[in-house]
Write a protein that holds these residues in place. Structure first.
Motif, PDB file in Angstrom:
ATOM      1  N   VAL A  37       0.847  -1.197   0.000  1.00 44.80           N
ATOM      2  CA  VAL A  37       0.000   0.000   0.000  1.00 44.80           C
ATOM      3  C   VAL A  37       0.881   1.245   0.000  1.00 44.80           C
ATOM      4  O   VAL A  37       0.697   2.182  -0.788  1.00 44.80           O
ATOM      5  CB  VAL A  37      -0.949   0.004   1.228  1.00 44.80           C
ATOM      6  CG1 VAL A  37      -1.563   1.384   1.441  1.00 44.80           C
ATOM      7  CG2 VAL A  37      -2.040  -1.042   1.058  1.00 44.80           C
ATOM      8  N   GLN A  38       1.871   1.214   0.862  1.00 46.36           N
ATOM      9  CA  GLN A  38       2.766   2.368   0.976  1.00 46.36           C
ATOM     10  C   GLN A  38       3.570   2.557  -0.309  1.00 46.36           C
ATOM     11  O   GLN A  38       3.743   3.676  -0.792  1.00 46.36           O
ATOM     12  CB  GLN A  38       3.713   2.150   2.154  1.00 46.36           C
ATOM     13  CG  GLN A  38       4.360   3.442   2.587  1.00 46.36           C
ATOM     14  CD  GLN A  38       5.192   3.229   3.842  1.00 46.36           C
ATOM     15  OE1 GLN A  38       4.990   2.261   4.567  1.00 46.36           O
ATOM     16  NE2 GLN A  38       6.133   4.129   4.079  1.00 46.36           N
ATOM     17  N   GLN A  39       4.040   1.427  -0.895  1.00 45.27           N
ATOM     18  CA  GLN A  39       4.822   1.526  -2.135  1.00 45.27           C
ATOM     19  C   GLN A  39       3.976   2.126  -3.265  1.00 45.27           C
ATOM     20  O   GLN A  39       4.443   2.969  -4.020  1.00 45.27           O
ATOM     21  CB  GLN A  39       5.347   0.141  -2.534  1.00 45.27           C
ATOM     22  CG  GLN A  39       6.493  -0.331  -1.656  1.00 45.27           C
ATOM     23  CD  GLN A  39       6.828  -1.795  -1.885  1.00 45.27           C
ATOM     24  OE1 GLN A  39       6.014  -2.571  -2.363  1.00 45.27           O
ATOM     25  NE2 GLN A  39       8.045  -2.177  -1.510  1.00 45.27           N
ATOM     26  N   VAL A  40       2.731   1.676  -3.353  1.00 47.29           N
ATOM     27  CA  VAL A  40       1.857   2.191  -4.420  1.00 47.29           C
ATOM     28  C   VAL A  40       1.610   3.686  -4.222  1.00 47.29           C
ATOM     29  O   VAL A  40       1.588   4.465  -5.168  1.00 47.29           O
ATOM     30  CB  VAL A  40       0.520   1.406  -4.457  1.00 47.29           C
ATOM     31  CG1 VAL A  40      -0.523   2.132  -5.307  1.00 47.29           C
ATOM     32  CG2 VAL A  40       0.741   0.010  -4.998  1.00 47.29           C
ATOM     33  N   ARG A  41       1.434   4.075  -2.968  1.00 46.88           N
ATOM     34  CA  ARG A  41       1.152   5.485  -2.669  1.00 46.88           C
ATOM     35  C   ARG A  41       2.347   6.385  -2.992  1.00 46.88           C
ATOM     36  O   ARG A  41       2.207   7.490  -3.472  1.00 46.88           O
ATOM     37  CB  ARG A  41       0.794   5.612  -1.194  1.00 46.88           C
ATOM     38  CG  ARG A  41      -0.387   6.498  -0.953  1.00 46.88           C
ATOM     39  CD  ARG A  41      -0.831   6.530   0.477  1.00 46.88           C
ATOM     40  NE  ARG A  41       0.181   6.202   1.444  1.00 46.88           N
ATOM     41  CZ  ARG A  41      -0.047   5.580   2.583  1.00 46.88           C
ATOM     42  NH1 ARG A  41      -1.260   5.175   2.861  1.00 46.88           N
ATOM     43  NH2 ARG A  41       0.912   5.333   3.440  1.00 46.88           N
ATOM     44  N   GLU A  42       3.543   5.855  -2.736  1.00 47.23           N
ATOM     45  CA  GLU A  42       4.731   6.715  -2.821  1.00 47.23           C
ATOM     46  C   GLU A  42       5.491   6.621  -4.141  1.00 47.23           C
ATOM     47  O   GLU A  42       6.315   7.481  -4.439  1.00 47.23           O
ATOM     48  CB  GLU A  42       5.685   6.367  -1.664  1.00 47.23           C
ATOM     49  CG  GLU A  42       5.074   6.717  -0.321  1.00 47.23           C
ATOM     50  CD  GLU A  42       5.951   6.271   0.841  1.00 47.23           C
ATOM     51  OE1 GLU A  42       6.972   5.603   0.591  1.00 47.23           O
ATOM     52  OE2 GLU A  42       5.594   6.583   1.980  1.00 47.23           O
ATOM     53  N   TYR A  43       5.253   5.561  -4.905  1.00 43.70           N
ATOM     54  CA  TYR A  43       6.054   5.355  -6.115  1.00 43.70           C
ATOM     55  C   TYR A  43       5.832   6.485  -7.129  1.00 43.70           C
ATOM     56  O   TYR A  43       4.695   6.815  -7.470  1.00 43.70           O
ATOM     57  CB  TYR A  43       5.675   4.021  -6.757  1.00 43.70           C
ATOM     58  CG  TYR A  43       6.512   3.659  -7.952  1.00 43.70           C
ATOM     59  CD1 TYR A  43       7.720   2.994  -7.814  1.00 43.70           C
ATOM     60  CD2 TYR A  43       6.085   3.992  -9.233  1.00 43.70           C
ATOM     61  CE1 TYR A  43       8.493   2.665  -8.917  1.00 43.70           C
ATOM     62  CE2 TYR A  43       6.849   3.670 -10.346  1.00 43.70           C
ATOM     63  CZ  TYR A  43       8.050   3.008 -10.176  1.00 43.70           C
ATOM     64  OH  TYR A  43       8.800   2.692 -11.275  1.00 43.70           O
ATOM     65  N   ALA A  44       6.883   7.087  -7.571  1.00 46.67           N
ATOM     66  CA  ALA A  44       6.786   8.128  -8.608  1.00 46.67           C
ATOM     67  C   ALA A  44       8.124   8.204  -9.332  1.00 46.67           C
ATOM     68  O   ALA A  44       9.180   8.181  -8.703  1.00 46.67           O
ATOM     69  CB  ALA A  44       6.446   9.472  -7.996  1.00 46.67           C
ATOM     70  N   VAL A  45       8.054   8.244 -10.648  1.00 47.69           N
ATOM     71  CA  VAL A  45       9.272   8.342 -11.452  1.00 47.69           C
ATOM     72  C   VAL A  45       9.122   9.544 -12.374  1.00 47.69           C
ATOM     73  O   VAL A  45       8.088   9.695 -13.035  1.00 47.69           O
ATOM     74  CB  VAL A  45       9.479   7.064 -12.311  1.00 47.69           C
ATOM     75  CG1 VAL A  45      10.605   7.246 -13.306  1.00 47.69           C
ATOM     76  CG2 VAL A  45       9.744   5.862 -11.428  1.00 47.69           C
ATOM     77  N   ASP A  46      10.124  10.386 -12.395  1.00 43.65           N
ATOM     78  CA  ASP A  46      10.086  11.521 -13.311  1.00 43.65           C
ATOM     79  C   ASP A  46      10.542  11.070 -14.683  1.00 43.65           C
ATOM     80  O   ASP A  46      11.635  10.511 -14.831  1.00 43.65           O
ATOM     81  CB  ASP A  46      11.016  12.639 -12.808  1.00 43.65           C
ATOM     82  CG  ASP A  46      10.321  13.451 -11.729  1.00 43.65           C
ATOM     83  OD1 ASP A  46       9.085  13.566 -11.800  1.00 43.65           O
ATOM     84  OD2 ASP A  46      11.016  13.934 -10.823  1.00 43.65           O
ATOM     85  N   TYR A  47       9.716  11.278 -15.681  1.00 48.53           N
ATOM     86  CA  TYR A  47      10.067  10.867 -17.033  1.00 48.53           C
ATOM     87  C   TYR A  47       9.755  12.033 -17.964  1.00 48.53           C
ATOM     88  O   TYR A  47       8.584  12.376 -18.158  1.00 48.53           O
ATOM     89  CB  TYR A  47       9.262   9.617 -17.422  1.00 48.53           C
ATOM     90  CG  TYR A  47       9.468   9.175 -18.843  1.00 48.53           C
ATOM     91  CD1 TYR A  47      10.671   8.587 -19.246  1.00 48.53           C
ATOM     92  CD2 TYR A  47       8.467   9.367 -19.796  1.00 48.53           C
ATOM     93  CE1 TYR A  47      10.857   8.190 -20.551  1.00 48.53           C
ATOM     94  CE2 TYR A  47       8.646   8.973 -21.106  1.00 48.53           C
ATOM     95  CZ  TYR A  47       9.844   8.385 -21.475  1.00 48.53           C
ATOM     96  OH  TYR A  47      10.038   7.994 -22.783  1.00 48.53           O
ATOM     97  N   VAL A  48      10.790  12.603 -18.504  1.00 48.89           N
ATOM     98  CA  VAL A  48      10.708  13.802 -19.370  1.00 48.89           C
ATOM     99  C   VAL A  48       9.610  14.780 -18.918  1.00 48.89           C
ATOM    100  O   VAL A  48       8.720  15.152 -19.679  1.00 48.89           O
ATOM    101  CB  VAL A  48      10.548  13.460 -20.872  1.00 48.89           C
ATOM    102  CG1 VAL A  48      11.823  12.887 -21.447  1.00 48.89           C
ATOM    103  CG2 VAL A  48       9.367  12.535 -21.131  1.00 48.89           C
ATOM    104  N   GLY A  49       9.701  15.147 -17.669  1.00 50.09           N
ATOM    105  CA  GLY A  49       8.775  16.150 -17.156  1.00 50.09           C
ATOM    106  C   GLY A  49       7.444  15.601 -16.664  1.00 50.09           C
ATOM    107  O   GLY A  49       6.629  16.330 -16.120  1.00 50.09           O
ATOM    108  N   GLY A  90      -6.012   1.854   1.772  1.00 45.89           N
ATOM    109  CA  GLY A  90      -5.059   2.864   2.226  1.00 45.89           C
ATOM    110  C   GLY A  90      -4.305   3.558   1.107  1.00 45.89           C
ATOM    111  O   GLY A  90      -3.684   4.602   1.327  1.00 45.89           O
ATOM    112  N   THR A  91      -4.343   3.000  -0.104  1.00 40.15           N
ATOM    113  CA  THR A  91      -3.631   3.661  -1.208  1.00 40.15           C
ATOM    114  C   THR A  91      -4.331   4.955  -1.610  1.00 40.15           C
ATOM    115  O   THR A  91      -3.717   5.845  -2.190  1.00 40.15           O
ATOM    116  CB  THR A  91      -3.572   2.776  -2.473  1.00 40.15           C
ATOM    117  OG1 THR A  91      -4.899   2.493  -2.865  1.00 40.15           O
ATOM    118  CG2 THR A  91      -2.795   1.499  -2.242  1.00 40.15           C
TER     119      THR A  91
END
Ligand code: SF4
Length: 184
Positions: free
Chosen positions: A125-137, A166-167
């Motif tokens: 749940v926490q990983q899904v909530r926090e995962y973010a990758v910047d890809y060309v803006g 919780g996500t």
């Protein structure tokens, strides 16, 4: 949250019309205003989805309705939403991306099983909530969790789904038994 995961998607399949069927609905005056030499040529392009009906100013309202229905996307729009977060699928007019643009990017869901420990599910749940990758803006994120009823037990499944909420993202409920799905 999408609440009825075991029901089949409601789809309405409308067969695409052939060039000849489309031609029968056109004015057949060959006036060329659509940019094609004949109504038949325009009909063939429409059948191949390489022209837009709006290019012909003389199509009757009745024909327009028939042609628009026939060119409607074969799969209805499916929306999964939660807390203002929305994932959409379907409503595409083609099966393959190289044929034309896809309008909805695929949703990315992480699968958890209700047989996993509460700690493992919380971690996901926490990983899904926090995962973010910047890809060309662009900030690419995950869209939610798919919760599988591996235990076959309604109470265990309900507890796992509650944790997955919780996500704050949409959930997909994977439960083959209606009673278990309902508990979820
Ligand atoms: S504009 Fe309409 S009526 Fe004229 S040629 Fe094209 S399809 Fe036919």
């Amino acid at each position: 949250m999408w609440q009825n995961p075991v029901a089949p998607f409601h789809t309405e399949v409308i067969m695409a019309l052939t060039g000849l069927q489309i031609y029968k609905l056109l004015p057949k005056t060959n006036c060329k205003e659509c940019g094609f030499p004949t109504c038949m040529a325009f009909a063939m392009k429409l059948a191949a989805k390489q022209a837009e009906l709006s290019a012909c100013p003389y199509v009757s309202e009745e024909a327009k309705i028939q042609l628009e229905e026939a060119s409607a996307p074969p799969i209805r729009l499916i929306t999964l939403s939660s807390d203002g977060y929305k994932v959409e699928a379907g409503n595409e007019t083609v099966l393959f991306r190289h044929e034309k643009t896809f309008y909805h990017k695929p949703g990315l869901f992480v699968r958890v099983r209700d047989t996993q420990s509460p700690e493992e599910i919380e971690q996901r749940v926490q990983q899904v909530r926090e995962y973010a990758v910047d890809y060309v803006g662009l900030s690419l994120t995950l869209d939610g969790l798919a919760v599988e009823a591996a235990s076959g037990n309604p109470a265990i499944y309900a507890a796992a789904v509650k944790r997955a909420l919780g996500t704050g993202r949409p959930l997909i409920l994977l439960a083959p038994e209606p009673g278990v799905a309902e508990a979820g």
